[in-house]
Write a protein that holds these residues in place. Sequence first.
Motif, PDB file in Angstrom:
ATOM      1  N   THR A   3      29.088  96.991   5.095  1.00  0.00           N
ATOM      2  CA  THR A   3      28.735  97.415   6.445  1.00  0.00           C
ATOM      3  C   THR A   3      28.059  98.780   6.356  1.00  0.00           C
ATOM      4  OG1 THR A   3      30.849  98.520   6.803  1.00  0.00           O
ATOM      5  CG2 THR A   3      30.712  96.200   7.442  1.00  0.00           C
ATOM      6  N   SER A   4      27.395  99.161   7.423  1.00  0.00           N
ATOM      7  CA  SER A   4      26.683 100.435   7.407  1.00  0.00           C
ATOM      8  C   SER A   4      27.622 101.632   7.271  1.00  0.00           C
ATOM      9  CB  SER A   4      25.835 100.584   8.682  1.00  0.00           C
ATOM     10  OG  SER A   4      26.668 100.534   9.823  1.00  0.00           O
ATOM     11  N   ASN A   5      28.861 101.491   7.738  1.00  0.00           N
ATOM     12  CA  ASN A   5      29.817 102.601   7.629  1.00  0.00           C
ATOM     13  C   ASN A   5      30.806 102.413   6.473  1.00  0.00           C
ATOM     14  OD1 ASN A   5      31.396 100.558   8.646  1.00  0.00           O
ATOM     15  ND2 ASN A   5      32.187 101.736  10.374  1.00  0.00           N
ATOM     16  N   LEU A   6      30.570 101.407   5.626  1.00  0.00           N
ATOM     17  CA  LEU A   6      31.388 101.096   4.441  1.00  0.00           C
ATOM     18  C   LEU A   6      32.830 100.739   4.782  1.00  0.00           C
ATOM     19  CD1 LEU A   6      30.061 103.780   1.931  1.00  0.00           C
ATOM     20  CD2 LEU A   6      29.352 101.390   2.183  1.00  0.00           C
ATOM     21  N   SER A   7      33.052 100.206   5.978  1.00  0.00           N
ATOM     22  CA  SER A   7      34.387  99.786   6.391  1.00  0.00           C
ATOM     23  C   SER A   7      34.733  98.441   5.750  1.00  0.00           C
ATOM     24  CB  SER A   7      34.442  99.641   7.908  1.00  0.00           C
ATOM     25  OG  SER A   7      35.653  99.035   8.303  1.00  0.00           O
ATOM     26  N   ASP A   8      35.984  98.291   5.374  1.00  0.00           N
ATOM     27  CA  ASP A   8      36.457  97.036   4.802  1.00  0.00           C
ATOM     28  C   ASP A   8      37.038  96.098   5.856  1.00  0.00           C
ATOM     29  OD1 ASP A   8      35.863  97.521   2.042  1.00  0.00           O
ATOM     30  OD2 ASP A   8      37.491  98.977   2.031  1.00  0.00           O
ATOM     31  N   ASP A   9      37.086  96.522   7.110  1.00  0.00           N
ATOM     32  CA  ASP A   9      37.654  95.706   8.175  1.00  0.00           C
ATOM     33  C   ASP A   9      37.009  94.322   8.281  1.00  0.00           C
ATOM     34  OD1 ASP A   9      39.221  97.907   8.624  1.00  0.00           O
ATOM     35  OD2 ASP A   9      38.688  98.137  10.742  1.00  0.00           O
ATOM     36  N   PRO A  10      35.670  94.199   8.250  1.00  0.00           N
ATOM     37  CA  PRO A  10      35.079  92.852   8.344  1.00  0.00           C
ATOM     38  C   PRO A  10      35.482  91.941   7.175  1.00  0.00           C
ATOM     39  CG  PRO A  10      33.432  94.506   8.840  1.00  0.00           C
ATOM     40  CD  PRO A  10      34.623  95.236   8.307  1.00  0.00           C
ATOM     41  N   ASP A  11      35.571  92.492   5.975  1.00  0.00           N
ATOM     42  CA  ASP A  11      35.976  91.667   4.828  1.00  0.00           C
ATOM     43  C   ASP A  11      37.436  91.250   4.963  1.00  0.00           C
ATOM     44  OD1 ASP A  11      35.349  90.444   2.282  1.00  0.00           O
ATOM     45  OD2 ASP A  11      36.720  91.915   1.402  1.00  0.00           O
ATOM     46  N   MET A  12      38.270  92.143   5.468  1.00  0.00           N
ATOM     47  CA  MET A  12      39.676  91.809   5.673  1.00  0.00           C
ATOM     48  C   MET A  12      39.813  90.727   6.748  1.00  0.00           C
ATOM     49  SD  MET A  12      41.249  95.641   5.402  1.00  0.00           S
ATOM     50  CE  MET A  12      42.979  95.287   5.139  1.00  0.00           C
ATOM     51  N   GLU A  13      39.004  90.808   7.794  1.00  0.00           N
ATOM     52  CA  GLU A  13      39.032  89.792   8.844  1.00  0.00           C
ATOM     53  C   GLU A  13      38.529  88.454   8.306  1.00  0.00           C
ATOM     54  OE1 GLU A  13      39.531  87.855  12.510  1.00  0.00           O
ATOM     55  OE2 GLU A  13      40.464  89.609  11.596  1.00  0.00           O
ATOM     56  N   ARG A  14      37.495  88.476   7.470  1.00  0.00           N
ATOM     57  CA  ARG A  14      36.996  87.252   6.838  1.00  0.00           C
ATOM     58  C   ARG A  14      38.099  86.600   6.007  1.00  0.00           C
ATOM     59  NH1 ARG A  14      36.575  86.073   2.093  1.00  0.00           N
ATOM     60  NH2 ARG A  14      36.772  88.217   1.419  1.00  0.00           N
ATOM     61  N   GLU A  15      38.791  87.402   5.218  1.00  0.00           N
ATOM     62  CA  GLU A  15      39.868  86.878   4.377  1.00  0.00           C
ATOM     63  C   GLU A  15      41.037  86.381   5.232  1.00  0.00           C
ATOM     64  OE1 GLU A  15      41.886  85.520   1.210  1.00  0.00           O
ATOM     65  OE2 GLU A  15      39.845  86.295   1.148  1.00  0.00           O
ATOM     66  N   ARG A  16      41.353  87.089   6.308  1.00  0.00           N
ATOM     67  CA  ARG A  16      42.440  86.664   7.198  1.00  0.00           C
ATOM     68  C   ARG A  16      42.142  85.302   7.810  1.00  0.00           C
ATOM     69  NH1 ARG A  16      43.806  85.792  12.020  1.00  0.00           N
ATOM     70  NH2 ARG A  16      41.791  86.368  12.876  1.00  0.00           N
ATOM     71  N   ARG A  17      40.914  85.125   8.292  1.00  0.00           N
ATOM     72  CA  ARG A  17      40.531  83.844   8.894  1.00  0.00           C
ATOM     73  C   ARG A  17      40.539  82.712   7.875  1.00  0.00           C
ATOM     74  NH1 ARG A  17      35.835  84.776  13.360  1.00  0.00           N
ATOM     75  NH2 ARG A  17      36.924  86.392  14.537  1.00  0.00           N
ATOM     76  N   ALA A  18      40.014  82.971   6.695  1.00  0.00           N
ATOM     77  CA  ALA A  18      40.000  81.947   5.643  1.00  0.00           C
ATOM     78  C   ALA A  18      41.427  81.556   5.259  1.00  0.00           C
ATOM     79  CB  ALA A  18      39.229  82.455   4.430  1.00  0.00           C
ATOM     80  N   MET A  19      42.305  82.542   5.173  1.00  0.00           N
ATOM     81  CA  MET A  19      43.699  82.279   4.837  1.00  0.00           C
ATOM     82  C   MET A  19      44.362  81.456   5.950  1.00  0.00           C
ATOM     83  SD  MET A  19      46.780  84.919   3.876  1.00  0.00           S
ATOM     84  CE  MET A  19      46.192  86.059   5.094  1.00  0.00           C
ATOM     85  N   ALA A  20      44.045  81.752   7.200  1.00  0.00           N
ATOM     86  CA  ALA A  20      44.610  81.002   8.323  1.00  0.00           C
ATOM     87  C   ALA A  20      44.182  79.535   8.250  1.00  0.00           C
ATOM     88  CB  ALA A  20      44.178  81.625   9.650  1.00  0.00           C
ATOM     89  N   VAL A  21      42.924  79.293   7.929  1.00  0.00           N
ATOM     90  CA  VAL A  21      42.417  77.924   7.802  1.00  0.00           C
ATOM     91  C   VAL A  21      43.151  77.199   6.678  1.00  0.00           C
ATOM     92  CG1 VAL A  21      40.391  76.552   7.148  1.00  0.00           C
ATOM     93  CG2 VAL A  21      40.158  78.424   8.805  1.00  0.00           C
ATOM     94  N   ARG A  22      43.272  77.861   5.525  1.00  0.00           N
ATOM     95  CA  ARG A  22      43.958  77.231   4.386  1.00  0.00           C
ATOM     96  C   ARG A  22      45.428  76.976   4.709  1.00  0.00           C
ATOM     97  NH1 ARG A  22      40.899  81.328   1.671  1.00  0.00           N
ATOM     98  NH2 ARG A  22      42.795  82.551   1.422  1.00  0.00           N
ATOM     99  N   GLY A  23      46.084  77.931   5.337  1.00  0.00           N
ATOM    100  CA  GLY A  23      47.493  77.764   5.695  1.00  0.00           C
ATOM    101  C   GLY A  23      47.710  76.633   6.675  1.00  0.00           C
ATOM    102  N   ASN A  24      46.860  76.535   7.686  1.00  0.00           N
ATOM    103  CA  ASN A  24      46.977  75.444   8.656  1.00  0.00           C
ATOM    104  C   ASN A  24      46.721  74.090   8.017  1.00  0.00           C
ATOM    105  OD1 ASN A  24      47.719  76.885  10.980  1.00  0.00           O
ATOM    106  ND2 ASN A  24      45.601  77.507  11.332  1.00  0.00           N
ATOM    107  N   MET A  25      45.780  74.039   7.093  1.00  0.00           N
ATOM    108  CA  MET A  25      45.493  72.790   6.390  1.00  0.00           C
ATOM    109  C   MET A  25      46.710  72.345   5.582  1.00  0.00           C
ATOM    110  SD  MET A  25      44.630  71.540   3.061  1.00  0.00           S
ATOM    111  CE  MET A  25      44.211  73.033   2.230  1.00  0.00           C
TER     112      MET A  25
END
Length: 145
Positions: A3-25
Motif C-alpha cells: 500500500t502507499s502507506n506500507l500498512s499491513d492491514d489489507p494483507d491481514m484482511e486478505r488472510e482473514r477472509r481466506a481463512m474464513a472461507v477455508r474454515g467454513n468449507m
Amino acid sequence: MLTSNLSDDPDMERERRAMAVRGNMIARRFARCSNEVKLTLFKAYCQTFYTCSLWVRFTQRAYNSIRVQYNNILRMLLRLPRHNSASRMFAEARIDDFFAIRRKRVGSLLNRVRGSSNGLLRELAERLDSPLTRYWVEVAIGRAK
C-alpha cells in the motif's frame, strides 16, 4: 500486498477472509467427522499465515480481527460456545494459538535471514540496531504483537 502507506492491514484482511472461507468449507464438508480429523484439517488449512512474519505496520483492530477469526473457526469446528475460553480451547486441543504461530513464523524467518548466503540480508538480521531485527526478536520472544 503493498500500500502507499506500507500498512499491513489489507494483507491481514486478505488472510482473514481466506481463512474464513477455508474454515467454513471444512466445517460444512467435514461436519460429521471426528474432532481428530477436524483438528488435522484445521492445522493444514487454517494455520498457514504465510506472510504473517512480514506484518510489521498494522492496527490493533486488524490484528485482533484475524486473531478472533482464527479462534472462532476452531470454536465452530469443535462446536463450542462463543464464550468458551480461547486459551483453554487451544490447550485442550493441543494446538498452537495465534500468538504461538506468529512467534514461530517470525523466529523461522529471522533464522533463515541470518543463515542466508546473501550478505546484505545477513547483515540486516545481525544488526541489533535495526528496527526490523529488534521487532522480529521482540515478536519471537513474545514481547511484541
